[in-house]
Write a protein that holds these residues in place. Structure first.
Motif, PDB file in Angstrom:
ATOM      1  N   UNK A 149     123.960 -39.802 -13.156  1.00 10.70           N
ATOM      2  CA  UNK A 149     125.032 -39.722 -12.170  1.00 10.70           C
ATOM      3  C   UNK A 149     124.438 -39.591 -10.782  1.00 10.70           C
ATOM      4  N   UNK A 150     124.857 -40.481  -9.887  1.00  9.29           N
ATOM      5  CA  UNK A 150     124.513 -40.379  -8.470  1.00  9.29           C
ATOM      6  C   UNK A 150     125.674 -39.704  -7.739  1.00  9.29           C
ATOM      7  N   UNK A 151     125.391 -38.575  -7.105  1.00 13.93           N
ATOM      8  CA  UNK A 151     126.386 -37.913  -6.263  1.00 13.93           C
ATOM      9  C   UNK A 151     126.138 -38.361  -4.815  1.00 13.93           C
ATOM     10  N   UNK A 152     126.848 -39.401  -4.410  1.00 11.43           N
ATOM     11  CA  UNK A 152     126.649 -39.945  -3.064  1.00 11.43           C
ATOM     12  C   UNK A 152     127.281 -39.066  -1.991  1.00 11.43           C
ATOM     13  N   UNK A 153     128.399 -38.433  -2.328  1.00 11.67           N
ATOM     14  CA  UNK A 153     129.080 -37.568  -1.353  1.00 11.67           C
ATOM     15  C   UNK A 153     129.735 -36.410  -2.079  1.00 11.67           C
ATOM     16  N   UNK A 154     129.564 -35.210  -1.525  1.00 10.42           N
ATOM     17  CA  UNK A 154     130.197 -34.012  -2.071  1.00 10.42           C
ATOM     18  C   UNK A 154     130.870 -33.281  -0.919  1.00 10.42           C
ATOM     19  N   UNK A 155     132.195 -33.214  -0.975  1.00 11.61           N
ATOM     20  CA  UNK A 155     132.964 -32.507   0.050  1.00 11.61           C
ATOM     21  C   UNK A 155     133.659 -31.320  -0.596  1.00 11.61           C
ATOM     22  N   UNK A 156     133.387 -30.140  -0.087  1.00  7.08           N
ATOM     23  CA  UNK A 156     133.985 -28.911  -0.617  1.00  7.08           C
ATOM     24  C   UNK A 156     134.981 -28.353   0.386  1.00  7.08           C
ATOM     25  N   UNK A 157     136.218 -28.183  -0.044  1.00  3.46           N
ATOM     26  CA  UNK A 157     137.279 -27.648   0.807  1.00  3.46           C
ATOM     27  C   UNK A 157     137.711 -26.290   0.280  1.00  3.46           C
TER      28      UNK A 157
ATOM     29  N   UNK B 173     145.423  -4.964  -0.404  1.00  3.16           N
ATOM     30  CA  UNK B 173     145.285  -3.632  -0.995  1.00  3.16           C
ATOM     31  C   UNK B 173     144.174  -3.594  -2.044  1.00  3.16           C
ATOM     32  N   UNK B 174     143.991  -4.680  -2.813  1.00  5.00           N
ATOM     33  CA  UNK B 174     142.943  -4.729  -3.830  1.00  5.00           C
ATOM     34  C   UNK B 174     141.652  -5.353  -3.320  1.00  5.00           C
ATOM     35  N   UNK B 175     141.724  -5.987  -2.159  1.00  6.14           N
ATOM     36  CA  UNK B 175     140.569  -6.690  -1.583  1.00  6.14           C
ATOM     37  C   UNK B 175     139.999  -7.737  -2.542  1.00  6.14           C
ATOM     38  N   UNK B 176     140.882  -8.402  -3.277  1.00  4.79           N
ATOM     39  CA  UNK B 176     140.516  -9.545  -4.127  1.00  4.79           C
ATOM     40  C   UNK B 176     141.421 -10.696  -3.715  1.00  4.79           C
ATOM     41  N   UNK B 177     140.818 -11.800  -3.273  1.00  4.59           N
ATOM     42  CA  UNK B 177     141.587 -12.879  -2.671  1.00  4.59           C
ATOM     43  C   UNK B 177     141.459 -14.146  -3.527  1.00  4.59           C
ATOM     44  N   UNK B 178     142.595 -14.793  -3.693  1.00  4.92           N
ATOM     45  CA  UNK B 178     142.654 -16.027  -4.474  1.00  4.92           C
ATOM     46  C   UNK B 178     142.303 -17.204  -3.554  1.00  4.92           C
ATOM     47  N   UNK B 179     141.120 -17.711  -3.720  1.00  2.00           N
ATOM     48  CA  UNK B 179     140.625 -18.826  -2.913  1.00  2.00           C
ATOM     49  C   UNK B 179     140.433 -20.035  -3.821  1.00  2.00           C
ATOM     50  N   UNK B 180     140.966 -21.134  -3.399  1.00  2.00           N
ATOM     51  CA  UNK B 180     140.898 -22.375  -4.175  1.00  2.00           C
ATOM     52  C   UNK B 180     139.834 -23.277  -3.576  1.00  2.00           C
ATOM     53  N   UNK B 181     138.837 -23.620  -4.369  1.00  2.00           N
ATOM     54  CA  UNK B 181     137.763 -24.506  -3.923  1.00  2.00           C
ATOM     55  C   UNK B 181     137.994 -25.890  -4.521  1.00  2.00           C
ATOM     56  N   UNK B 182     138.220 -26.855  -3.657  1.00  2.00           N
ATOM     57  CA  UNK B 182     138.480 -28.234  -4.100  1.00  2.00           C
ATOM     58  C   UNK B 182     137.280 -29.113  -3.766  1.00  2.00           C
ATOM     59  N   UNK B 183     136.802 -29.832  -4.776  1.00  2.00           N
ATOM     60  CA  UNK B 183     135.658 -30.725  -4.615  1.00  2.00           C
ATOM     61  C   UNK B 183     136.128 -32.167  -4.631  1.00  2.00           C
ATOM     62  N   UNK B 184     135.746 -32.913  -3.618  1.00  2.00           N
ATOM     63  CA  UNK B 184     136.007 -34.354  -3.538  1.00  2.00           C
ATOM     64  C   UNK B 184     134.662 -35.070  -3.604  1.00  2.00           C
ATOM     65  N   UNK B 185     134.520 -35.954  -4.595  1.00  2.00           N
ATOM     66  CA  UNK B 185     133.219 -36.561  -4.867  1.00  2.00           C
ATOM     67  C   UNK B 185     133.272 -38.082  -4.750  1.00  2.00           C
ATOM     68  N   UNK B 186     132.113 -38.650  -4.467  1.00  2.00           N
ATOM     69  CA  UNK B 186     131.883 -40.081  -4.614  1.00  2.00           C
ATOM     70  C   UNK B 186     130.648 -40.225  -5.491  1.00  2.00           C
ATOM     71  N   UNK B 187     130.861 -40.740  -6.703  1.00  2.00           N
ATOM     72  CA  UNK B 187     129.771 -40.787  -7.669  1.00  2.00           C
ATOM     73  C   UNK B 187     129.623 -42.200  -8.231  1.00  2.00           C
TER      74      UNK B 187
END
Length: 238
Positions: A123-131, A180-194
């Motif tokens: 697999x060639x990962x030509x582009x990896x964009x993380x949002x 209050x709990x200091x735990x945050x729901x963060x969504x990491x989205x990966x956009x790839x060109x392979x």
């Protein structure tokens, strides 16, 4: 006055002149209007067009069947699998929302593992964009340098999101509920060109997307959450 001649006796049958048989009449079309005649050039052109159309249809059907057979053979031989991704660790050292200007200040570091589960495909990962997203609002984007991943190989990748972003009221409400709990729901989205590599050949480019739902505890100076980050699998996202 002489008497009228005597009429012959009739036996009830009357014999009149013969009625000629009915004949079918044919209307011959004139040279103008109505038409059963065909211009030889027009007929020839229609025949050629019909032959060309049928030939094109046969060629397209043959090509479609050929490609389907090749794809089926390729699938059974190589059995390509979707790449695998995991977020091994996420460290959040700053995640502060200003009460005056609705600005979110953040500092997030993410460590990921990219895995190629295929035995015969590279697999060639030509582009990896993380949002990085927070309740539907993108607050940061990072580019990761591309690389090649061989058969059954893994590669560890790190990315850092640091800066500030103005957010809306909906995000502020979610932030207040999680603070209050200091735990945050963060969504990491990966956009790839392979691209896939088969022997010496390369496939066309694909653009898959992956979604990583993270629960990241805050570990800022003087304040450390009791929660621990758990390794998270990223799911294929259409």
């Amino acid at each position: 006055m002489s008497p009228a001649p005597e009429q012959p006796h009739l036996n009830g049958a009357f014999y009149g002149p013969p009625i000629p048989p009915k004949t079918k009449s044919y209307n011959r079309p004139g040279r103008r209007g109505g038409g059963g005649s065909c211009n030889p050039l027009t007929c020839c052109f229609s025949c050629i067009c019909s032959c060309i159309f049928n030939l094109i249809c046969q060629i397209l059907i043959t090509v479609a069947i050929f490609l389907a057979v090749i794809g089926l053979i390729f699938w059974f031989i190589f059995r390509p699998n979707v790449p695998k991704f995991h977020v091994d660790n996420a460290t959040l050292t700053r995640f502060t929302l200003s009460p005056t200007n609705d600005t979110l200040y953040y500092n997030l570091a993410v460590n990921m593992t990219f895995r190629n589960p295929n035995r015969r495909l590279g697999i060639y990962y030509d582009k990896i964009e993380a949002n990085a997203m927070y309740h539907g609002r993108r607050f940061a984007t990072a580019e990761v340098q591309g690389f090649y991943l061989g058969h059954k190989k893994e590669n560890n990748v790190s990315s850092v999101f640091k800066g500030e972003q103005v957010v809306d009221d909906g995000v502020i409400t979610k932030y207040d509920s999680e603070k209050s709990d200091d735990v945050y729901r963060i969504d990491l989205k990966l956009r790839l060109k392979i691209k896939f590599k088969v022997w010496f050949a390369k496939s066309p480019k694909f653009t898959p997307k992956f979604d990583c739902d993270l629960k990241v505890p805050l570990s800022s100076k003087g304040k450390v959450s009791s929660a621990k980050f758990e390794r998270t699998k990223c799911d294929f996202d259409w």
